[in-house]
Design a protein around this motif. Structure first.
Motif, PDB file in Angstrom:
ATOM      1  N   ASP A 105       0.843  -1.189   0.000  1.00 43.93           N
ATOM      2  CA  ASP A 105       0.000   0.000   0.000  1.00 43.93           C
ATOM      3  C   ASP A 105       0.882   1.245   0.000  1.00 43.93           C
ATOM      4  N   PRO A 106       0.488   2.286  -0.701  1.00 49.11           N
ATOM      5  CA  PRO A 106      -0.589   2.352  -1.682  1.00 49.11           C
ATOM      6  C   PRO A 106      -0.159   1.654  -2.979  1.00 49.11           C
ATOM      7  N   ILE A 107      -1.013   0.864  -3.542  1.00 49.98           N
ATOM      8  CA  ILE A 107      -0.638   0.059  -4.701  1.00 49.98           C
ATOM      9  C   ILE A 107      -0.315   0.920  -5.919  1.00 49.98           C
ATOM     10  N   ILE A 108      -0.909   2.095  -6.030  1.00 51.84           N
ATOM     11  CA  ILE A 108      -0.593   2.975  -7.158  1.00 51.84           C
ATOM     12  C   ILE A 108       0.879   3.384  -7.105  1.00 51.84           C
ATOM     13  N   ASN A 109       1.385   3.678  -5.909  1.00 48.80           N
ATOM     14  CA  ASN A 109       2.805   4.015  -5.765  1.00 48.80           C
ATOM     15  C   ASN A 109       3.678   2.820  -6.125  1.00 48.80           C
ATOM     16  N   PHE A 110       3.253   1.638  -5.671  1.00 42.43           N
ATOM     17  CA  PHE A 110       3.982   0.405  -5.977  1.00 42.43           C
ATOM     18  C   PHE A 110       4.054   0.197  -7.483  1.00 42.43           C
ATOM     19  N   LEU A 111       2.912   0.369  -8.152  1.00 43.91           N
ATOM     20  CA  LEU A 111       2.879   0.180  -9.602  1.00 43.91           C
ATOM     21  C   LEU A 111       3.709   1.240 -10.316  1.00 43.91           C
ATOM     22  N   GLY A 112       3.705   2.464  -9.772  1.00 43.57           N
ATOM     23  CA  GLY A 112       4.502   3.530 -10.367  1.00 43.57           C
ATOM     24  C   GLY A 112       5.978   3.179 -10.411  1.00 43.57           C
ATOM     25  N   SER A 113       6.445   2.568  -9.320  1.00 38.80           N
ATOM     26  CA  SER A 113       7.856   2.183  -9.286  1.00 38.80           C
ATOM     27  C   SER A 113       8.141   1.058 -10.273  1.00 38.80           C
ATOM     28  N   LYS A 114       7.174   0.156 -10.436  1.00 38.27           N
ATOM     29  CA  LYS A 114       7.348  -0.937 -11.390  1.00 38.27           C
ATOM     30  C   LYS A 114       7.345  -0.420 -12.832  1.00 38.27           C
ATOM     31  N   VAL A 115       6.454   0.515 -13.107  1.00 40.77           N
ATOM     32  CA  VAL A 115       6.382   1.095 -14.452  1.00 40.77           C
ATOM     33  C   VAL A 115       7.673   1.858 -14.754  1.00 40.77           C
ATOM     34  N   ALA A 116       8.146   2.634 -13.773  1.00 37.31           N
ATOM     35  CA  ALA A 116       9.376   3.405 -13.957  1.00 37.31           C
ATOM     36  C   ALA A 116      10.566   2.484 -14.215  1.00 37.31           C
ATOM     37  N   GLY A 117      10.525   1.306 -13.608  1.00 38.37           N
ATOM     38  CA  GLY A 117      11.602   0.352 -13.795  1.00 38.37           C
ATOM     39  C   GLY A 117      11.446  -0.488 -15.047  1.00 38.37           C
ATOM     40  N   GLY A 118      10.403  -0.253 -15.804  1.00 38.22           N
ATOM     41  CA  GLY A 118      10.194  -0.975 -17.049  1.00 38.22           C
ATOM     42  C   GLY A 118       9.688  -2.383 -16.879  1.00 38.22           C
ATOM     43  N   ALA A 119       9.152  -2.704 -15.678  1.00 40.64           N
ATOM     44  CA  ALA A 119       8.694  -4.074 -15.434  1.00 40.64           C
ATOM     45  C   ALA A 119       7.368  -4.098 -14.685  1.00 40.64           C
ATOM     46  N   PRO A 120       6.316  -3.492 -15.240  1.00 37.63           N
ATOM     47  CA  PRO A 120       5.020  -3.540 -14.561  1.00 37.63           C
ATOM     48  C   PRO A 120       4.430  -4.942 -14.631  1.00 37.63           C
TER      49      PRO A 120
END
Length: 464
Positions: A105-120
């Motif tokens: 949590d918050p999952i949006i922040n978690f996903l943001g880091s994954k997207v930024a790292g190129g691995a969502p």
């Protein structure tokens, strides 16, 4: 249920709140405490929820041998393990390999880091409509394809479809729902005290005093997790102020300094402000996480740390970790009416595609099907808004009736208010509404101070 969204939420709220009116009180004035019946209890079946209705054919899925997928959600413990069984069946039917990715949590922040790292992850389970809108605005979310959309249309009411829709396109499959308007109680404690299930707030206070006089603290409160406190507030506010005000406050069209908020907080203080009514007092409650708040009400026989705990149908997962049996030792009643009508607040988790592919679309189609939801429904602690799920698959009469009420209500439900708010206000640990209500639990006498803090944080989050 847990996290929330951004100020882009407001453009989806019109659809959400129009599609979401209060669950009809009559639909939920049901015997949640029934301990008989179980799977063979089909009395009063209207054909919508099982019985003699013809079940839809199994969903058709493509062969995906050699394909791999990642699915992210904040689910932990039994909830995660049960969902993995749903994913395992998808693997069996398609040949794909699916990996569950635990999110924070918050999952949006978690996903943001994954997207930024190129691995969502390929698919993520988002616990609020605003988060879906944010994922679309950021260009992360991909629309559902024809097969998933077809499955949605066949199995979901228009209201549940609309909540997952952004700018006229379907993005979210609400795989899981929640009735967040239940109070669970230790049946032996009630029997020993001579307490009865209350139907109004005044009766709830009387019941609490009766339990207290018997030597058991009335309530267990998981105050370490702010979302539980927002659920308390939302139920009181919806019943007391009414659905129109609820919608206005959800969109910040009225301020948190409004007299209606003062009235709701003052009502809550009738329980939170009595240290002997809350297990561990305010300090103890603020150190109690949600799972513990549930288990401590059903551990210790007829002398638990508390006789009642408020939360949704998903509390059954945690009750299952004790020796208590749902429907016999652990029973539930609808959140009592504070105003004219008993409230019902719903939440949910929607599957959203982040990496578009044949495999991801197939998984979304699978999660929109009765086949998938039925697997987890049988395991307990799970509620599906999918109208194609036969209610007889639920493991006990309590869960069966909760599910029937949700599905039969169609479009008549109210979605969790904090889940509609910007993430900074309604869905971030240690900030916004979560923190303000934790502070209020610590000092329930300061109603005005709580309102001012809530309004300042809301104004900042909503942009004025």
């Amino acid at each position: 249920m847990r996290t929330s969204s951004t100020k882009g939420t407001r453009s989806t709220l019109g659809r959400t709140t129009r599609a979401a009116a209060t669950l009809a009180a009559g639909a939920l004035a049901l015997s949640l405490t029934a301990c008989g019946g179980g799977e063979d209890d089909k009395s009063g079946d209207d054909g919508k929820n099982g019985g003699d209705k013809q079940q839809p054919a199994s969903v058709t899925l493509p062969k995906l041998d050699g394909e791999s997928l990642e699915v992210a959600a904040v689910w932990t413990g039994t909830e995660q393990e049960n969902f993995k069984k749903v994913l395992a069946e998808f693997e069996k039917r398609t040949g794909a390999e699916v990996t569950f990715v635990p999110a924070q949590d918050p999952i949006i922040n978690f996903l943001g880091s994954k997207v930024a790292g190129g691995a969502p992850p390929d698919v993520a389970l988002l616990p609020q409509p605003g988060a879906i809108k944010q994922a679309v605005d950021k260009g992360w979310a991909k629309p559902l394809g024809a097969e998933a959309t077809k499955e949605l249309g066949e199995n979901y009411s228009q209201g549940w479809q609309d909540i997952g829709t952004v700018d006229g396109k379907p993005y979210g499959v609400y795989y899981k729902a929640a009735n967040k308007s239940l109070i669970w109680y230790n049946a032996q404690v009630f029997a020993n005290a001579g307490a009865e299930e209350p139907k109004t707030w005044d009766e709830l206070l009387t019941t609490a005093q009766t339990v207290y006089d018997s030597g058991v603290t009335p309530f267990s409160v998981g105050g370490a997790e702010g979302w539980t406190l927002t659920d308390w507030f939302e139920n009181v506010y919806l019943s007391q102020a009414g659905p129109e005000k609820y919608d206005q406050l959800a969109k910040h069209e009225i301020k948190w300094t409004d007299p209606s908020v003062k009235e709701a907080l003052t009502t809550l203080a009738g329980i939170w402000g009595k240290a002997d009514y809350v297990a561990g007092g305010p300090t103890g409650a603020l150190q109690t996480d949600f799972p513990t708040s549930v288990t401590q009400a059903f551990t210790g026989g007829d002398q638990p740390k508390a006789g009642m705990v408020f939360e949704g149908d998903f509390a059954q997962v945690n009750i299952g970790e004790t020796e208590a049996e749902v429907g016999t030792d652990a029973k539930a009643f609808p959140f009592p009416a504070v105003g004219d009508t008993a409230p019902v607040v719903s939440g949910g988790d929607a599957a959203v595609i982040l990496e578009d592919s044949k495999a991801a679309q197939a998984l979304a189609t699978w999660l929109a099907s009765p086949d998938a939801a039925s697997i987890q429904a049988k395991l307990g602690g799970f509620l599906s808004p999918n109208g194609g799920v036969d209610s007889s698959v639920y493991p006990n009469a309590v869960q069966k009736k909760i599910a029937e009420a949700l599905v039969s209500a169609g479009d008549d439900f109210r979605f969790d208010m904090s889940d509609q708010a910007p993430q900074a206000f309604g869905g971030t640990p240690g900030k916004g509404e979560w923190k303000a209500l934790q502070d209020f639990l610590k000092n329930p006498k300061d109603v005005a101070g709580a309102q001012e803090k809530l309004e300042a944080d809301a104004a900042a989050a909503y942009g004025g």
